[in-house]
Design a protein around this motif. Structure first.
Motif, PDB file in Angstrom:
ATOM      1  N   PHE A 177       0.468 -16.002  23.486  1.00 52.27           N
ATOM      2  CA  PHE A 177      -0.481 -16.180  22.385  1.00 52.27           C
ATOM      3  C   PHE A 177      -1.596 -15.148  22.439  1.00 52.27           C
ATOM      4  O   PHE A 177      -2.519 -15.180  21.626  1.00 52.27           O
ATOM      5  N   LEU A 178      -1.544 -14.213  23.405  1.00 49.26           N
ATOM      6  CA  LEU A 178      -2.514 -13.123  23.479  1.00 49.26           C
ATOM      7  C   LEU A 178      -1.837 -11.915  24.102  1.00 49.26           C
ATOM      8  O   LEU A 178      -0.739 -12.016  24.677  1.00 49.26           O
ATOM      9  N   TYR A 252      -9.613 -19.970  40.517  1.00 47.23           N
ATOM     10  CA  TYR A 252      -8.700 -19.276  41.410  1.00 47.23           C
ATOM     11  C   TYR A 252      -7.360 -19.994  41.529  1.00 47.23           C
ATOM     12  O   TYR A 252      -6.321 -19.361  41.683  1.00 47.23           O
ATOM     13  N   GLY A 253      -7.378 -21.319  41.458  1.00 52.28           N
ATOM     14  CA  GLY A 253      -6.129 -22.066  41.543  1.00 52.28           C
ATOM     15  C   GLY A 253      -5.152 -21.656  40.460  1.00 52.28           C
ATOM     16  O   GLY A 253      -3.981 -21.365  40.727  1.00 52.28           O
ATOM     17  N   SER A 254      -5.638 -21.601  39.215  1.00 47.11           N
ATOM     18  CA  SER A 254      -4.756 -21.233  38.104  1.00 47.11           C
ATOM     19  C   SER A 254      -4.395 -19.754  38.131  1.00 47.11           C
ATOM     20  O   SER A 254      -3.252 -19.376  37.856  1.00 47.11           O
ATOM     21  N   ILE A 255      -5.347 -18.885  38.497  1.00 46.38           N
ATOM     22  CA  ILE A 255      -5.088 -17.439  38.543  1.00 46.38           C
ATOM     23  C   ILE A 255      -4.020 -17.120  39.586  1.00 46.38           C
ATOM     24  O   ILE A 255      -3.058 -16.382  39.322  1.00 46.38           O
ATOM     25  N   ILE A 256      -4.176 -17.658  40.795  1.00 43.64           N
ATOM     26  CA  ILE A 256      -3.234 -17.361  41.875  1.00 43.64           C
ATOM     27  C   ILE A 256      -1.855 -17.904  41.542  1.00 43.64           C
ATOM     28  O   ILE A 256      -0.836 -17.248  41.756  1.00 43.64           O
ATOM     29  N   TYR A 257      -1.810 -19.106  40.983  1.00 41.27           N
ATOM     30  CA  TYR A 257      -0.516 -19.692  40.631  1.00 41.27           C
ATOM     31  C   TYR A 257       0.196 -18.835  39.594  1.00 41.27           C
ATOM     32  O   TYR A 257       1.419 -18.701  39.612  1.00 41.27           O
ATOM     33  N   GLN A 270       5.175 -22.644  30.612  1.00 37.88           N
ATOM     34  CA  GLN A 270       4.241 -22.989  31.687  1.00 37.88           C
ATOM     35  C   GLN A 270       3.188 -21.906  31.840  1.00 37.88           C
ATOM     36  O   GLN A 270       2.002 -22.199  32.015  1.00 37.88           O
ATOM     37  N   GLY A 271       3.624 -20.636  31.745  1.00 36.17           N
ATOM     38  CA  GLY A 271       2.685 -19.524  31.842  1.00 36.17           C
ATOM     39  C   GLY A 271       1.669 -19.539  30.720  1.00 36.17           C
ATOM     40  O   GLY A 271       0.484 -19.268  30.926  1.00 36.17           O
ATOM     41  N   LYS A 272       2.111 -19.868  29.510  1.00 39.95           N
ATOM     42  CA  LYS A 272       1.195 -19.918  28.366  1.00 39.95           C
ATOM     43  C   LYS A 272       0.139 -21.001  28.558  1.00 39.95           C
ATOM     44  O   LYS A 272      -1.052 -20.786  28.299  1.00 39.95           O
ATOM     45  N   THR A 275      -2.344 -19.978  31.254  1.00 35.61           N
ATOM     46  CA  THR A 275      -3.280 -18.993  30.708  1.00 35.61           C
ATOM     47  C   THR A 275      -4.314 -19.676  29.823  1.00 35.61           C
ATOM     48  O   THR A 275      -5.509 -19.352  29.869  1.00 35.61           O
ATOM     49  N   LEU A 276      -3.862 -20.620  29.009  1.00 40.24           N
ATOM     50  CA  LEU A 276      -4.769 -21.372  28.148  1.00 40.24           C
ATOM     51  C   LEU A 276      -5.775 -22.146  28.979  1.00 40.24           C
ATOM     52  O   LEU A 276      -6.949 -22.263  28.608  1.00 40.24           O
TER      53      LEU A 276
END
Length: 308
Positions: A177-178, A252-257, A270-272, A275-276
């Protein structure tokens, strides 16, 4: 490497969640509400840090910078996503895609390093309380923020042009979406491994190195807190760090994952949604975390509202 003429002339198509049309309107409503809360909350934090003299300290100087970054982070992509969710048009111009990618890379990098700077600030406040104002003098605060901004901008200045100039052989559909770097790299019809390796190297410097510094800082903080004899003193020290620690865990949890795992181990959807999460949910939660758990911020808010 050459640019695709189709991309230059017509831009890109952001696939987003168009494969789930029934979900789009639900996402539009939810994201519009969350984005409005994020803008209101972060703008309020910035204004409070400017208007209230009690908040003219290093901790709140960094917090105001974090709120500004969260505003930039969300605004760089959420308005465009709302437009694409609302109607059938899913396009974004080539220039708009460049702006999104550059904003995403720079602001994300700056925020990673700023969170490490804030951890050092908490280390100085708890482990060196008598020397805190000497250590965290205004010049050092400005220098630390300048390093964070400079590092994030260097990351974007290097990676954004390399990503955009990869040949895509006329491909215009971005499965996101981006205009996010991994999604754009996957569209390349040439060997993109050198760009991926460079991106991974920057990720180590901008994501993992600051995270290591955060963990080291909190290791020293934990030792200092355990040495405090009174329960009230330990609770006060813990409460001082809990807001920042919560924000670090979410971001950091979401970024690293997302970025520090093999590319095929998670689905596109899942990636979208991840990112959201760190583009919208985390910036929306940050002001609430700092406001609800911080007496000084709540006091400044009551003063501005005329209730004190």
């Amino acid at each position: 490497m050459e640019k695709s003429n189709d991309s230059l002339d017509y831009g890109f198509i952001l696939v987003g969640f168009s494969d789930r049309p029934k979900l789009e309107m639900v996402l539009f409503i939810v994201n519009f509400i969350l984005y409005s809360v994020a803008v209101l909350g972060n703008s309020t934090i910035i204004l409070l840090c400017i208007l209230d003299p009690r908040l003219h300290t290093p901790m709140y100087f960094f917090l105001a910078n974090l709120s500004f970054l969260d505003l930039c982070f969300s605004t760089s992509c959420i308005p465009q996503m709302l437009v694409n969710l609302w109607g059938p048009d899913k396009t974004i111009s080539y220039a708009g895609c460049i702006v999104q990618l550059f904003s995403f890379l720079s602001v994300g990098g700056i925020e990673c390093i700023l969170l490490a700077v804030m951890a050092y600030d908490r280390y100085a406040a708890i482990c060196k309380p008598l020397h805190y104002m000497v250590i965290m003098h205004p010049q050092l605060c400005l220098q630390l923020v300048a390093v964070a901004w400079g590092s994030g901008l260097v990351n974007a200045i290097v990676m954004a042009p390399l990503t955009m100039t990869l040949s895509r052989c006329g491909r215009r559909r971005v499965n996101h979406f981006l205009c996010e770097m991994p999604a754009l790299i996957k569209m390349a019809c040439v060997d993109a491994r050198p760009v991926e390796m460079l991106a991974f190297a920057f990720a180590i410097l901008i994501v993992l190195l600051p995270l290591t510094l955060i963990l080291v800082s909190y290791g020293y903080i934990a030792i200092a807190v355990l040495r405090i004899k009174s329960a009230a003193g330990r609770w006060k020290a813990f409460n001082t760090c809990s807001s920042h620690l919560t924000v670090v865990s979410l971001f950091y949890g979401s970024i690293i994952y997302m970025y520090m795992q093999p590319g095929n181990s998670s689905s596109q959807d899942q990636g979208k949604f991840l990112t959201l999460f760190y583009n919208l949910v985390t910036p929306m939660l940050n002001p609430l975390i700092y406001t609800l758990r911080n007496k000084e911020v709540k006091g400044a808010l009551k003063k501005v509202l005329g209730r004190q």
